[in-house]
Design a protein around this motif. Structure first.
Motif, short mmCIF file in Angstrom:
data_model
loop_
_atom_site.label_atom_id
_atom_site.label_comp_id
_atom_site.label_asym_id
_atom_site.label_seq_id
_atom_site.Cartn_x
_atom_site.Cartn_y
_atom_site.Cartn_z
N PRO A 14 -3.83 5.70 -10.23
CA PRO A 14 -2.80 5.90 -9.26
C PRO A 14 -1.63 5.15 -9.54
O PRO A 14 -1.28 3.91 -10.24
CB PRO A 14 -3.43 5.15 -7.91
N VAL A 15 -0.36 5.83 -9.27
CA VAL A 15 1.05 5.20 -9.82
C VAL A 15 1.63 4.80 -8.29
O VAL A 15 1.93 5.95 -7.44
CB VAL A 15 1.77 6.28 -10.41
N LEU A 16 2.25 3.69 -8.19
CA LEU A 16 3.08 3.48 -7.10
C LEU A 16 4.57 3.26 -7.55
O LEU A 16 4.89 2.26 -8.32
CB LEU A 16 2.62 2.17 -6.46
N LEU A 17 5.45 4.13 -6.99
CA LEU A 17 6.73 3.97 -7.45
C LEU A 17 7.23 2.91 -6.33
O LEU A 17 7.63 3.11 -5.23
CB LEU A 17 7.40 5.29 -7.30
N VAL A 18 7.89 2.04 -7.09
CA VAL A 18 8.40 0.66 -6.17
C VAL A 18 9.60 0.93 -5.81
O VAL A 18 10.03 0.26 -4.58
CB VAL A 18 8.54 -0.38 -7.10
N GLU A 19 10.64 2.06 -6.04
CA GLU A 19 11.86 2.30 -5.23
C GLU A 19 11.66 2.77 -3.90
O GLU A 19 12.23 2.48 -2.94
CB GLU A 19 12.96 3.14 -6.23
N THR A 20 10.61 3.65 -3.94
CA THR A 20 10.37 4.66 -2.65
C THR A 20 8.84 4.35 -2.01
O THR A 20 8.91 4.86 -0.85
CB THR A 20 10.43 6.12 -2.91
N CYS A 21 8.10 3.58 -2.76
CA CYS A 21 6.66 3.79 -2.30
C CYS A 21 5.84 4.86 -2.24
O CYS A 21 5.01 4.95 -1.52
CB CYS A 21 6.47 2.78 -1.01
N LEU A 23 -4.63 3.83 -3.82
CA LEU A 23 -5.79 3.83 -4.28
C LEU A 23 -6.47 4.80 -3.43
O LEU A 23 -7.67 5.39 -3.96
CB LEU A 23 -6.63 2.32 -4.12
N ASP A 24 -5.99 5.34 -2.32
CA ASP A 24 -6.79 6.12 -1.15
C ASP A 24 -6.25 7.58 -2.16
O ASP A 24 -7.29 8.49 -2.02
CB ASP A 24 -6.02 6.43 -0.17
N LEU A 25 -5.22 7.81 -2.61
CA LEU A 25 -5.06 8.83 -3.42
C LEU A 25 -6.04 9.26 -4.50
O LEU A 25 -6.20 10.32 -4.80
CB LEU A 25 -3.51 8.78 -3.90
N GLN A 26 -6.11 8.14 -5.40
CA GLN A 26 -6.99 8.17 -6.34
C GLN A 26 -8.51 8.43 -6.10
O GLN A 26 -9.00 9.47 -6.65
CB GLN A 26 -7.13 6.71 -7.00
N GLY A 27 -8.99 7.87 -4.82
CA GLY A 27 -10.16 8.32 -4.04
C GLY A 27 -10.42 9.71 -3.68
O GLY A 27 -11.40 10.38 -3.88
N MET A 28 -9.34 10.23 -3.20
CA MET A 28 -9.41 11.50 -2.83
C MET A 28 -9.03 12.60 -3.79
O MET A 28 -9.66 13.66 -3.78
CB MET A 28 -8.30 11.77 -1.67
N LYS A 52 0.76 -4.52 0.16
CA LYS A 52 -0.62 -4.12 0.14
C LYS A 52 -1.11 -2.77 0.70
O LYS A 52 -1.77 -2.20 0.06
CB LYS A 52 -1.38 -5.52 0.97
N ARG A 53 -0.34 -2.48 1.93
CA ARG A 53 -0.59 -1.04 2.28
C ARG A 53 -0.39 0.07 1.30
O ARG A 53 -0.92 0.97 1.31
CB ARG A 53 0.14 -1.20 3.72
N ALA A 54 1.00 -0.28 0.69
CA ALA A 54 1.41 0.73 -0.24
C ALA A 54 0.29 0.92 -1.59
O ALA A 54 -0.05 1.98 -1.91
CB ALA A 54 2.64 0.23 -0.82
N VAL A 55 -0.24 -0.13 -1.95
CA VAL A 55 -1.27 -0.16 -2.97
C VAL A 55 -2.53 0.42 -2.46
O VAL A 55 -3.11 1.20 -3.13
CB VAL A 55 -1.55 -1.60 -3.31
N ARG A 63 10.59 -7.80 -1.33
CA ARG A 63 11.51 -6.66 -0.74
C ARG A 63 10.81 -5.98 0.55
O ARG A 63 11.29 -5.95 1.73
CB ARG A 63 11.79 -5.44 -1.55
N LEU A 64 9.48 -5.87 0.66
CA LEU A 64 8.88 -5.24 1.92
C LEU A 64 7.84 -6.31 2.77
O LEU A 64 7.67 -6.04 3.66
CB LEU A 64 7.64 -4.29 1.33
N GLY A 65 7.61 -7.38 1.88
CA GLY A 65 6.54 -8.42 2.75
C GLY A 65 5.21 -7.93 1.99
O GLY A 65 4.91 -6.94 1.46
#
Length: 98
Positions: free
Chosen positions: A51-58, A38-43, A31-34, A24-26
């Motif tokens: 960390p959770v990535l919601l696939v519908e909205t990123c 991971l940055d959120l987890q680090g901060m 990879k940027r969304a992931v 869907r995104l390329g």
């Protein structure tokens, strides 16, 4: 970041969320969304969060690793793990970023 509870109890572990996201995104945007998750987890995360990535909205969030294990049976130990979550279809996939 809002405090919206994420329930995993009805979610089914699958292996197709990552390929669908890439389709869907390329690859670059996926990879940027992931990386953002991971940055959120680090901060703001700690050893007991994932960390959770919601696939519908990123969108990204943090979830308790214990809650995930208790509600789905998925144990997520290790570095650089991200949970992909499709809330609409109630599916989850654990990814380990390398």
């Amino acid at each position: 970041m809002s405090d919206v509870p994420i329930a995993f109890a009805g979610c089914t572990p699958v292996n197709h969320l990552w390929p669908q996201l890439v389709e869907r995104l390329g690859m670059d945007k996926s990879k940027r969304a992931v990386r953002q998750a991971l940055d959120l987890q680090g901060m703001q995360g700690h050893a007991a969060t994932l960390p959770v990535l919601l696939v519908e909205t990123c969108g990204v969030a943090l979830a308790s690793t214990e809650l995930l294990r208790h509600q789905t049976g998925l144990a997520c130990h290790g570095e650089r793990m991200v949970l992909l979550l499709n809330r609409r279809e109630e599916e989850v996939q654990l990814l380990q970023q390398f």
